[in-house]
Design a protein around this motif. Structure first.
Motif, PDB file in Angstrom:
ATOM      1  N   PRO A   1       0.807  -1.227   0.000  1.00  0.00           N
ATOM      2  CA  PRO A   1       0.000   0.000   0.000  1.00  0.00           C
ATOM      3  C   PRO A   1       0.835   1.270   0.000  1.00  0.00           C
ATOM      4  O   PRO A   1       1.939   1.315   0.539  1.00  0.00           O
ATOM      5  CB  PRO A   1      -0.800  -0.104   1.303  1.00  0.00           C
ATOM      6  CG  PRO A   1      -0.816  -1.546   1.634  1.00  0.00           C
ATOM      7  CD  PRO A   1       0.483  -2.095   1.142  1.00  0.00           C
TER       8      PRO A   1
ATOM      9  N   CYS B   1      -1.518  -4.956   0.713  1.00  0.00           N
ATOM     10  CA  CYS B   1      -0.741  -5.877   1.554  1.00  0.00           C
ATOM     11  C   CYS B   1      -1.343  -7.278   1.518  1.00  0.00           C
ATOM     12  O   CYS B   1      -0.887  -8.165   2.235  1.00  0.00           O
ATOM     13  CB  CYS B   1      -0.671  -5.364   2.981  1.00  0.00           C
ATOM     14  SG  CYS B   1      -2.283  -4.864   3.639  1.00  0.00           S
TER      15      CYS B   1
ATOM     16  N   GLU C   1       6.280  -7.403   2.629  1.00  0.00           N
ATOM     17  CA  GLU C   1       5.296  -6.947   3.622  1.00  0.00           C
ATOM     18  C   GLU C   1       5.121  -8.015   4.705  1.00  0.00           C
ATOM     19  O   GLU C   1       4.801  -9.166   4.413  1.00  0.00           O
ATOM     20  CB  GLU C   1       3.978  -6.637   2.899  1.00  0.00           C
ATOM     21  CG  GLU C   1       2.719  -6.773   3.692  1.00  0.00           C
ATOM     22  CD  GLU C   1       2.687  -5.935   4.951  1.00  0.00           C
ATOM     23  OE1 GLU C   1       3.305  -4.864   4.986  1.00  0.00           O
ATOM     24  OE2 GLU C   1       2.044  -6.382   5.919  1.00  0.00           O
TER      25      GLU C   1
ATOM     26  N   SER D   1       2.943  -8.890   7.058  1.00  0.00           N
ATOM     27  CA  SER D   1       1.730  -9.710   7.219  1.00  0.00           C
ATOM     28  C   SER D   1       1.556 -10.645   6.025  1.00  0.00           C
ATOM     29  O   SER D   1       1.089 -11.779   6.172  1.00  0.00           O
ATOM     30  CB  SER D   1       0.489  -8.813   7.362  1.00  0.00           C
ATOM     31  OG  SER D   1       0.205  -8.142   6.149  1.00  0.00           O
TER      32      SER D   1
ATOM     33  N   TRP E   1     -11.378   2.139  11.647  1.00  0.00           N
ATOM     34  CA  TRP E   1     -10.573   1.669  10.510  1.00  0.00           C
ATOM     35  C   TRP E   1     -10.560   0.145  10.466  1.00  0.00           C
ATOM     36  O   TRP E   1     -10.148  -0.502  11.423  1.00  0.00           O
ATOM     37  CB  TRP E   1      -9.140   2.199  10.627  1.00  0.00           C
ATOM     38  CG  TRP E   1      -8.227   1.684   9.542  1.00  0.00           C
ATOM     39  CD1 TRP E   1      -8.544   1.506   8.225  1.00  0.00           C
ATOM     40  CD2 TRP E   1      -6.860   1.259   9.681  1.00  0.00           C
ATOM     41  NE1 TRP E   1      -7.459   1.008   7.528  1.00  0.00           N
ATOM     42  CE2 TRP E   1      -6.419   0.852   8.390  1.00  0.00           C
ATOM     43  CE3 TRP E   1      -5.966   1.202  10.746  1.00  0.00           C
ATOM     44  CZ2 TRP E   1      -5.130   0.381   8.162  1.00  0.00           C
ATOM     45  CZ3 TRP E   1      -4.676   0.739  10.518  1.00  0.00           C
ATOM     46  CH2 TRP E   1      -4.263   0.342   9.235  1.00  0.00           C
TER      47      TRP E   1
ATOM     48  N   CYS F   1      -6.973  -4.087   7.876  1.00  0.00           N
ATOM     49  CA  CYS F   1      -5.534  -4.147   8.179  1.00  0.00           C
ATOM     50  C   CYS F   1      -5.255  -5.546   8.718  1.00  0.00           C
ATOM     51  O   CYS F   1      -5.592  -5.802   9.867  1.00  0.00           O
ATOM     52  CB  CYS F   1      -5.143  -3.093   9.207  1.00  0.00           C
ATOM     53  SG  CYS F   1      -3.455  -3.288   9.853  1.00  0.00           S
ATOM     54  N   PRO F   2      -4.724  -6.449   7.899  1.00  0.00           N
ATOM     55  CA  PRO F   2      -4.432  -6.368   6.474  1.00  0.00           C
ATOM     56  C   PRO F   2      -5.688  -6.073   5.634  1.00  0.00           C
ATOM     57  O   PRO F   2      -6.809  -6.281   6.094  1.00  0.00           O
ATOM     58  CB  PRO F   2      -3.875  -7.760   6.139  1.00  0.00           C
ATOM     59  CG  PRO F   2      -3.407  -8.329   7.446  1.00  0.00           C
ATOM     60  CD  PRO F   2      -4.312  -7.756   8.483  1.00  0.00           C
TER      61      PRO F   2
ATOM     62  N   CYS G   1      -2.672   2.436   3.315  1.00  0.00           N
ATOM     63  CA  CYS G   1      -2.619   1.916   4.676  1.00  0.00           C
ATOM     64  C   CYS G   1      -2.558   3.121   5.611  1.00  0.00           C
ATOM     65  O   CYS G   1      -1.758   4.039   5.391  1.00  0.00           O
ATOM     66  CB  CYS G   1      -1.346   1.084   4.812  1.00  0.00           C
ATOM     67  SG  CYS G   1      -0.786   0.874   6.502  1.00  0.00           S
TER      68      CYS G   1
ATOM     69  N   VAL H   1      -1.402   3.352   8.529  1.00  0.00           N
ATOM     70  CA  VAL H   1      -0.165   3.452   9.317  1.00  0.00           C
ATOM     71  C   VAL H   1       0.897   4.284   8.587  1.00  0.00           C
ATOM     72  O   VAL H   1       1.720   4.939   9.219  1.00  0.00           O
ATOM     73  CB  VAL H   1       0.359   2.028   9.650  1.00  0.00           C
ATOM     74  CG1 VAL H   1       1.781   2.051  10.168  1.00  0.00           C
ATOM     75  CG2 VAL H   1      -0.565   1.359  10.660  1.00  0.00           C
TER      76      VAL H   1
ATOM     77  N   LYS I   1      -2.322  -5.452  14.502  1.00  0.00           N
ATOM     78  CA  LYS I   1      -1.167  -4.831  13.857  1.00  0.00           C
ATOM     79  C   LYS I   1      -1.386  -3.322  13.764  1.00  0.00           C
ATOM     80  O   LYS I   1      -0.495  -2.528  14.072  1.00  0.00           O
ATOM     81  CB  LYS I   1      -0.918  -5.420  12.465  1.00  0.00           C
ATOM     82  CG  LYS I   1       0.294  -4.803  11.790  1.00  0.00           C
ATOM     83  CD  LYS I   1       0.606  -5.374  10.416  1.00  0.00           C
ATOM     84  CE  LYS I   1       1.785  -4.614   9.797  1.00  0.00           C
ATOM     85  NZ  LYS I   1       2.065  -5.001   8.413  1.00  0.00           N
TER      86      LYS I   1
HETATM   87 FE1  F3S Z   1      -1.494  -3.709   5.579  1.00  0.00          FE
HETATM   88 FE2  F3S Z   1      -0.854  -1.419   6.616  1.00  0.00          FE
HETATM   89 FE3  F3S Z   1      -2.024  -3.184   8.068  1.00  0.00          FE
HETATM   90  S1  F3S Z   1       0.362  -2.580   5.188  1.00  0.00           S
HETATM   91  S2  F3S Z   1      -1.228  -5.095   7.290  1.00  0.00           S
HETATM   92  S3  F3S Z   1      -2.924  -2.171   6.273  1.00  0.00           S
HETATM   93  S4  F3S Z   1      -0.378  -1.857   8.752  1.00  0.00           S
END
Ligand code: F3S
Length: 402
Positions: A81, A120, A139, A141, A290, A293-294, A350, A352, A370
């Motif tokens: 991402p 991801c 990545e 995960s 949110w 994630c993934p 993403c 993050v 995560k």
């Molecule tokens: Fe993907 Fe970002 Fe979560 S790369 S695993 S959405 S921290």
């Protein structure tokens, strides 16, 4: 001593051009550092290090100059991402300045021939390695999913090393490419209920902290769906750099003879509450719920639609997903359903690695361990961590309720 084939030696000597030479130098340097005896051909590559927020000007320049040498990837290569939705960035509030630089990064990857999937979960968009296939993924995960759930073989590559593997079609044979390093070195006896994806994430958080690079072998988990396995692996990767795990009766290598290394320690997990406590702040007002994630699959999106039940939300609600998954969700009416409640399926990005504070977010509710691990340190946000249902309710009310 690392042995190279004639073709690999030619790449290293620069006979096939300076761009390929640079890539082979990286692959060979890593092979020598880790004591590899040979290189292996890889079936696919997943490149990470895509957000301009992390790469900065130096990273963009490095990529652009390498791409200028006219070098292309040799094997199917997907991309992690970015720091924004590549199409809807303006509506979501990203600045023109950030967007321009992020798009320049993507353009550099396109010049290498990388499929700019920006997800991801490459295994949800056609990059699905076979059992035993060598790949070079970056990545964390996705590395965990590829090794553990699909039974492919990859170390966690860095950004430049994954790109180098894509350009040479090879990586050094060490670590998880070798049989002997895929044996379990920590047995985990699970003696408490693990039901939801956030429970799997909480378990992963605890086991990752204890495992620290070891290979866990879970007993007592029973059935686990793909979303739960994604959550478990992502959490262990975040809390303990775990890149491979086995689950008795579930994952493909778990029932191989001698999968447990002799003398391996046993960890008993009988309570997930310490993980929930560690991953939660005391924030009450929620700015954003949110999910993804993934990155989310269609079933996860459908579940959120079901839980929303057409209600309007007070906080923002984002589900991050691969663009292809977003398009499939659109065809099934799931995008319209999420948007009618006031939420968004956001592609390519993403949270993050995005400039979340600049978008006005301070507090986030998420069912991802995560995400809950990294959002405070990487994005400067306060986090509430809990089951999908609780995060949906937080979006509806704008408040986290205990
Ligand atoms: Fe993907 Fe970002 Fe979560 S790369 S695993 S959405 S921290």
């Amino acid at each position: 001593m690392l042995q190279l084939s004639t073709e690999e030696q030619a790449m290293l000597a620069g006979e096939l051009g300076p761009g390929l030479q640079k890539a082979m130098e990286i692959v060979v340097a890593l092979g020598r550092i880790y004591g590899a005896r040979r290189l292996v051909e890889v079936g696919s590559v997943q490149v990470a290090g895509v957000s301009y927020r992390n790469l900065g000007e130096a990273g963009l320049e490095f990529l652009s100059q390498w791409a200028d040498q006219g070098v292309r990837v040799l094997v199917p290569t997907t991309l992690n991402p970015a720091g924004m939705d590549l199409r809807a960035w303006r509506e979501l509030g990203f600045s023109q300045d950030f967007a321009g630089r992020q798009l320049a990064v993507i353009e550099a990857f396109e010049r290498f021939g990388v499929r700019t999937t920006c997800t991801c979960t490459p295994y949800l968009v056609g990059n699905v390695p076979r059992l035993g296939e060598h790949v070079a993924w970056a990545e964390s995960s996705a590395v965990s999913y590829a090794n553990s759930v699909l039974g492919a073989r990859t170390n966690r590559e860095g950004g430049p090393s994954a790109l180098a593997a894509a350009i040479t079609g090879r990586t050094a044979a060490y670590g998880l490419h070798l049989d002997e390093n895929r044996r379990a070195t920590l047995r985990v006896d699970v003696r408490c209920p693990v039901r939801t994806s956030s429970d799997f994430g909480a378990l992963g958080h605890l086991v990752g902290k204890a495992a620290q690079n070891r290979v866990p072998y879970f007993v007592g988990l029973g059935e686990a769906q793909s979303a739960a396995l994604k959550a478990l692996g992502a959490a262990m990767a975040a809390s303990g750099a775990v890149a491979l795990y086995h689950i008795a009766g579930v994952t493909p290598e778990a029932d191989c003879p001698h999968i447990l290394a002799p003398g391996c320690e046993t960890l008993v997990v009988d309570d997930l509450r310490p993980a929930y406590a560690a991953l939660n702040s005391d924030a009450r007002k929620i700015d954003l719920a949110w999910f993804g994630c993934p990155h989310a699959g269609l079933e996860e999106i459908a579940e959120i639609v079901r839980l929303l039940g057409g209600r309007r939300i007070k906080a923002a609600l984002w589900i991050t997903a691969a663009r292809e998954v977003q398009e499939q969700a659109e065809a099934q009416g799931l995008v319209a359903a999420i948007e009618s409640s006031g939420g968004r399926i956001v592609a390519d990005m993403c949270a993050v690695v995005a400039p979340m504070q600049e978008l006005g977010f301070r507090t986030v509710a998420t069912p991802s361990a995560k995400g809950a691990t990294y959002l405070p340190s990487h994005a400067g946000l306060l986090v509430r961590y809990g089951a999908v249902e609780r995060c949906v309710e937080a979006a509806v009310s704008g408040v986290w309720r205990d």
